[in-house]
Design a protein around this motif. Structure first.
Motif, short mmCIF file in Angstrom:
data_model
loop_
_atom_site.label_atom_id
_atom_site.label_comp_id
_atom_site.label_asym_id
_atom_site.label_seq_id
_atom_site.Cartn_x
_atom_site.Cartn_y
_atom_site.Cartn_z
N VAL A 53 -20.15 -9.70 20.59
CA VAL A 53 -19.34 -8.72 20.86
C VAL A 53 -19.41 -7.64 19.62
CG1 VAL A 53 -17.05 -7.87 21.71
CG2 VAL A 53 -18.00 -9.75 22.50
N ASP A 54 -18.96 -8.27 18.41
CA ASP A 54 -19.01 -7.60 17.13
C ASP A 54 -20.33 -6.98 16.99
OD1 ASP A 54 -16.42 -8.52 16.69
OD2 ASP A 54 -17.26 -10.24 15.59
N TYR A 55 -21.28 -7.61 17.12
CA TYR A 55 -22.72 -6.89 17.04
C TYR A 55 -22.99 -5.73 17.93
CZ TYR A 55 -27.82 -6.51 15.79
OH TYR A 55 -28.95 -5.90 15.57
N ALA A 56 -22.43 -5.83 19.20
CA ALA A 56 -23.05 -5.01 20.13
C ALA A 56 -21.98 -3.72 19.79
CB ALA A 56 -22.82 -5.39 21.55
N ARG A 57 -20.89 -3.82 19.33
CA ARG A 57 -19.73 -2.87 19.18
C ARG A 57 -20.24 -2.19 18.07
NH1 ARG A 57 -15.87 -5.88 17.99
NH2 ARG A 57 -15.91 -5.39 15.71
N ILE A 58 -20.67 -2.71 16.96
CA ILE A 58 -21.02 -2.02 15.80
C ILE A 58 -22.25 -1.24 15.82
CG2 ILE A 58 -21.42 -2.34 13.29
CD1 ILE A 58 -19.79 -4.70 13.16
N ARG A 59 -23.24 -1.87 16.64
CA ARG A 59 -24.35 -1.27 16.98
C ARG A 59 -24.21 0.05 17.61
NH1 ARG A 59 -29.42 -3.32 20.68
NH2 ARG A 59 -27.93 -2.82 22.18
N ARG A 60 -23.29 0.07 18.77
CA ARG A 60 -22.76 1.28 19.34
C ARG A 60 -22.32 2.27 18.55
NH1 ARG A 60 -22.34 4.52 24.07
NH2 ARG A 60 -20.30 5.51 23.87
N ALA A 61 -21.35 1.92 17.56
CA ALA A 61 -20.69 2.74 16.67
C ALA A 61 -21.82 3.37 15.80
CB ALA A 61 -19.81 2.04 15.56
N TRP A 62 -22.80 2.58 15.28
CA TRP A 62 -23.94 3.18 14.63
C TRP A 62 -24.73 4.21 15.36
CZ3 TRP A 62 -25.64 4.22 9.84
CH2 TRP A 62 -27.01 4.71 9.90
N ASP A 63 -24.73 4.06 16.71
CA ASP A 63 -25.48 4.89 17.46
C ASP A 63 -24.93 6.30 17.53
OD1 ASP A 63 -27.61 3.06 17.96
OD2 ASP A 63 -26.73 2.36 20.01
N SER A 64 -23.66 6.16 17.62
CA SER A 64 -22.60 7.24 17.51
C SER A 64 -22.63 8.08 16.37
CB SER A 64 -21.09 7.11 17.78
OG SER A 64 -20.65 6.25 16.86
N VAL A 65 -22.89 7.51 14.92
CA VAL A 65 -23.23 7.95 13.79
C VAL A 65 -24.34 8.76 13.55
CG1 VAL A 65 -23.75 7.55 11.41
CG2 VAL A 65 -21.70 6.34 12.59
N ARG A 66 -25.57 8.14 14.27
CA ARG A 66 -26.86 8.95 14.35
C ARG A 66 -26.80 10.26 15.03
NH1 ARG A 66 -30.91 4.53 16.34
NH2 ARG A 66 -32.50 6.39 16.09
N VAL A 67 -25.97 10.22 16.24
CA VAL A 67 -25.69 11.32 17.01
C VAL A 67 -24.82 12.36 16.13
CG1 VAL A 67 -24.71 12.73 19.12
CG2 VAL A 67 -26.02 10.23 19.29
N ASP A 68 -23.71 12.17 15.48
CA ASP A 68 -23.08 12.76 14.63
C ASP A 68 -22.85 12.48 13.26
OD1 ASP A 68 -21.32 14.56 13.74
OD2 ASP A 68 -19.43 13.88 14.94
N PRO A 69 -23.80 12.87 12.35
CA PRO A 69 -23.67 12.31 11.02
C PRO A 69 -22.57 12.35 10.23
CG PRO A 69 -25.79 13.57 11.50
CD PRO A 69 -24.83 13.80 12.44
N SER A 70 -21.53 13.20 10.72
CA SER A 70 -20.29 13.37 10.05
C SER A 70 -19.59 12.15 10.14
CB SER A 70 -19.39 14.58 10.57
OG SER A 70 -19.28 14.24 12.05
N ARG A 71 -19.65 11.31 10.95
CA ARG A 71 -18.95 9.99 11.10
C ARG A 71 -19.43 8.92 10.33
NH1 ARG A 71 -18.59 9.44 17.58
NH2 ARG A 71 -17.84 11.50 18.21
N MET A 72 -20.36 9.35 9.53
CA MET A 72 -21.09 7.97 8.52
C MET A 72 -20.21 7.62 7.55
SD MET A 72 -24.97 8.21 6.72
CE MET A 72 -25.68 8.59 8.21
N ARG A 73 -19.45 8.53 6.97
CA ARG A 73 -18.42 7.96 5.93
C ARG A 73 -17.37 6.94 6.52
NH1 ARG A 73 -15.31 11.55 1.14
NH2 ARG A 73 -14.27 9.78 0.30
N ALA A 74 -16.93 7.38 7.62
CA ALA A 74 -15.91 6.67 8.24
C ALA A 74 -16.44 5.43 8.56
CB ALA A 74 -15.47 7.41 9.54
N PHE A 75 -17.62 5.37 9.17
CA PHE A 75 -18.35 4.13 9.38
C PHE A 75 -18.43 2.94 8.39
CE2 PHE A 75 -22.23 1.73 10.03
CZ PHE A 75 -22.03 0.99 11.17
N ALA A 76 -18.91 3.58 7.31
CA ALA A 76 -19.11 2.79 6.05
C ALA A 76 -17.96 2.28 5.47
CB ALA A 76 -19.98 3.62 4.94
#
Length: 695
Positions: A204-227
């Motif tokens: 579940v963790d892997y799928a959730r973080i991968r989903r979050a990373w996909d949203s970062v690729r769509v909206d690069p402004s979320r990259m810092r919050a993701f990191a």
């Protein structure tokens, strides 16, 4: 074993099985299965909708021709006798000595009458015998016969090659998060890789973080919050609002990387296409997005083997930020523990923490009236739902204008019954607030139409009275004092279960089920963000469907949503809606034990196919010669049968894929016939499936 008697199988972060803790008793069984790294590296491939992609290797499209064992034995004996005959002729010199010339050509004359010449001769004899064995063995198909005798069955043809398994530590190793690393975030990728290797991350963790990373690729402004989230929380980054990282119990096998749940195994029989025989069958949002209708009598496992696994899969996907699921069933239905849901609405239970929004979060009186009319009188023959919606709108609009909210159930019942005190109070409130004249005109129109021929008001009042019962006191509150759940929450990855009071209030439960389906159709289509897959599962959809909701179900696939409807029989659906319902859903499932008249509907929906048939005609042989007649007479005396010849006719005919009789009588217990359609238009022919959990 889990609490419901099923074995839990999920990828684990560590490679060992933990020991059970000392008392108190653990909440669920220890996990067993591959490590997370091994689970991620298993290749996944698909050659059609519904294929369990985890480790799947495609099979040949058509079954190779299998030679009968009797023919193989006779061919092997004939080739063996032919080989022995040829060797005998060679050895005894009947064919000359030409086959000995290599000995004379390649051995020195000094070897004559020596031990070396004897050894060379026997070596050459062995070579010749080996050549004969090889040649006649190939001719008589000895290897195939040996395989069949040793295995007891024909050897299966070789499968086509599946995708290659990524090498650990390689550039394409999913454990190393190559996409994150390729974006220049090596530190974040190293942290995630360490979490996976250290046993702190699950599927579940892997799928959730991968989903979050996909949203970062769509909206690069979320990259810092993701990191920052990954650095601070590791595998717990971007967690679900509930804080849960897994379900308390799993009753089925899931593959969150492919978003699939394992449903069963396709039977290895002639009724199924050869390419699908023996393969595992799974469901995912790609096929559930076309909606699924399942029909089967009570006790066939619709809840345990279909509804719960599907709801559980989508609940896991909700924890991964990929889906929103609403499960509707009678109180006591085995749809998973309360801890597996974010919201549990127990209608009629005073201990219920959440309430149900009767108006589905609508703010427009006309929209709210349309939903209520569909639920209240959509199943009543002879009543125009549009007129009923107009009658409700004539009351909801003025009431909302006067009080800033929609009426509660007792207030709505009084207005529909034209109680003078309620009407007078509403008029006074409108006059005091300086309401528009149009609202007063709406009330006057409702007053004139009340009691007229064809007025839907009395029918609406009778249906509202089903909810105006002491058991529902405190529910459907509109004053803002409770915690109502609205299907407008489908914008978020939420897990919801609604328990209906089916045992004591069957009519009210069916009406609420119709209301939930109508609200879901409206809410799913009105979503601004359709990235989440929205799903509504009914454990029992009897008397729930109306003409408008069936049309709404057909439109769900374009809204990235779907429904699961289970019925004990198609008789629970109005006659006029049975054919449109089967046409509106893309996936149809018939459990064992369906009736022939239900099977007829499924047979019509699945259509026909061209098959090759062989007709054998036996004709008696009449001999003209006396000797032949005598032989035939003796043969008839011995066998008791006349001498006949067989005439075989091969032709192509069009037949039903599954007939009504086959569906009613040829589907074993614990099995179902299932056809699938994906949102992309791919189709899987009706397959006989042995459902998971059966012997």
């Amino acid at each position: 074993m889990d609490t419901d008697g099923t074995r839990e199988t999920r990828p684990t972060s560590a490679g060992h099985i933990p020991r059970p803790a000392a008392p108190p008793k653990p909440s669920h069984a220890p996990t067993a299965g591959p490590t997370l790294a091994d689970w991620l590296r298993v290749p996944r491939s698909s050659d059609g909708p519904g294929v369990w992609t985890y480790g799947h290797v495609p099979r040949a499209a058509e079954e190779p021709e299998v030679t009968p064992t009797r023919q193989l034995v006779s061919g092997a004996l004939i080739s063996l006798l032919a080989g022995l005959l040829l060797w005998s002729l060679l050895w005894n010199g009947y064919l000359g000595g030409f086959w000995l010339w290599p000995i004379y050509m390649f051995t020195p004359d000094s070897w004559a009458h020596s031990h070396a010449a004897v050894v060379a001769s026997y070596v050459w004899y062995a070579i010749v015998i080996g050549g004969l064995v090889f040649g006649f063995g190939r001719l008589g198909r000895w290897p195939e016969l040996l395989r069949r005798l040793l295995r007891g069955r024909a050897a299966r043809p070789l499968h086509s090659t599946g995708p290659a398994r990524p090498e650990p530590g390689g550039e394409d190793d999913p454990v190393r998060w190559p996409q994150v690393r390729g974006a220049g975030m090596a530190e974040v990728a190293d942290r995630l890789e360490g979490e996976a290797g250290g046993g702190r991350m699950n599927d579940v963790d892997y799928a959730r973080i991968r989903r979050a990373w996909d949203s970062v690729r769509v909206d690069p402004s979320r990259m810092r919050a993701f990191a920052d989230s990954v650095r601070d929380k590791g595998a717990g980054a971007c967690v679900h609002p509930s804080g849960d990282r897994d379900l308390p119990v799993r009753a089925a096998r899931h593959d969150l990387l492919a978003r699939q749940v394992l449903l069963g195994t396709v039977e290895d029989g002639v009724r199924n296409p050869y390419a699908r025989r023996g393969t595992s069958l799974a469901l995912d949002p790609d096929v559930l997005g076309t909606s699924l209708l399942a029909v089967g009598p009570s006790g066939t496992g619709k809840t345990q083997r279909l509804v719960r696994p599907v709801v559980e899969s989508l609940a896991l996907q909700a924890l991964a930020g990929q889906a929103a699921v609403v499960a509707v069933g009678a109180a006591g239905a085995q749809l998973g523990p309360d801890a597996g849901y974010d919201v549990v609405v127990r209608i009629g239970d005073p201990a219920s923490v959440y309430d149900l929004d009767l108006y589905g979060g609508a703010t427009d009186p006309d929209e709210a009236a349309t939903l209520l009319a569909e639920a209240f009188v959509g199943d009543v023959p002879g009543i125009d739902v549009r007129r009923a919606a107009t009658a409700l709108a004539q009351l909801l609009g003025p009431f909302r204008t006067a009080y800033g909210r929609f009426p509660a159930v007792p207030e709505l019942r009084e207005l529909l019954d034209q109680v003078p005190a309620a009407f007078d109070a509403l008029r006074r409130e409108l006059a005091a607030d300086g309401a528009p004249h149009a609202m007063l005109r709406e009330l006057d129109a409702r007053t004139r139409q009340h009691g007229a021929h064809g007025d839907p008001g009395p029918a609406l009042a009778d249906r509202v009275a089903l909810l105006d019962r002491p058991a529902f006191a405190g529910f459907f509150d509109t004053t803002g004092q409770g915690r109502p759940f609205s299907l407008r929450a489908l914008e978020h990855p939420i897990r919801v279960r609604v328990d209906l009071p089916e045992r004591g209030h069957a009519d009210a439960s069916r009406m609420l089920a119709r209301l939930l389906l109508a609200q879901f159709n409206a809410a799913a289509a009105a979503r601004a963000d359709r990235s989440l897959f929205a799903f509504l599962a009914f454990d029992d959809a009897s008397h729930t469907l109306t003409a408008e909701t069936v049309r709404g179900v057909q439109r769900l696939r374009s809204a990235h949503a779907g429904v699961l409807l289970t019925l004990r029989s198609l008789d629970d659906v109005p006659e006029a809606l049975r054919t449109p319902l089967l046409g509106a859903v893309g996936c149809r499932m018939a459990f064992s034990g369906v009736t022939t008249w239900d099977g007829k509907r499924f047979a019509e929906a699945w259509g026909t196919e061209w098959v090759e048939t062989r007709d054998v005609t036996h004709r008696t042989v009449f001999a003209d010669q006396p000797l032949t007649r005598a032989i035939h007479a003796f043969r008839k005396l011995v066998t008791g049968k006349a001498v006949t010849t067989d005439a075989v006719t091969v032709r192509q005919v069009e037949r039903e894929r599954w007939s009504a009789s086959d569906l009613a009588h040829a589907v074993p217990p614990g099995h179902a016939v299932l056809s699938l359609t994906s949102v992309k238009g791919e189709r899987a022919a009706p397959l006989l499936v042995r459902l998971a959990g059966t012997a």
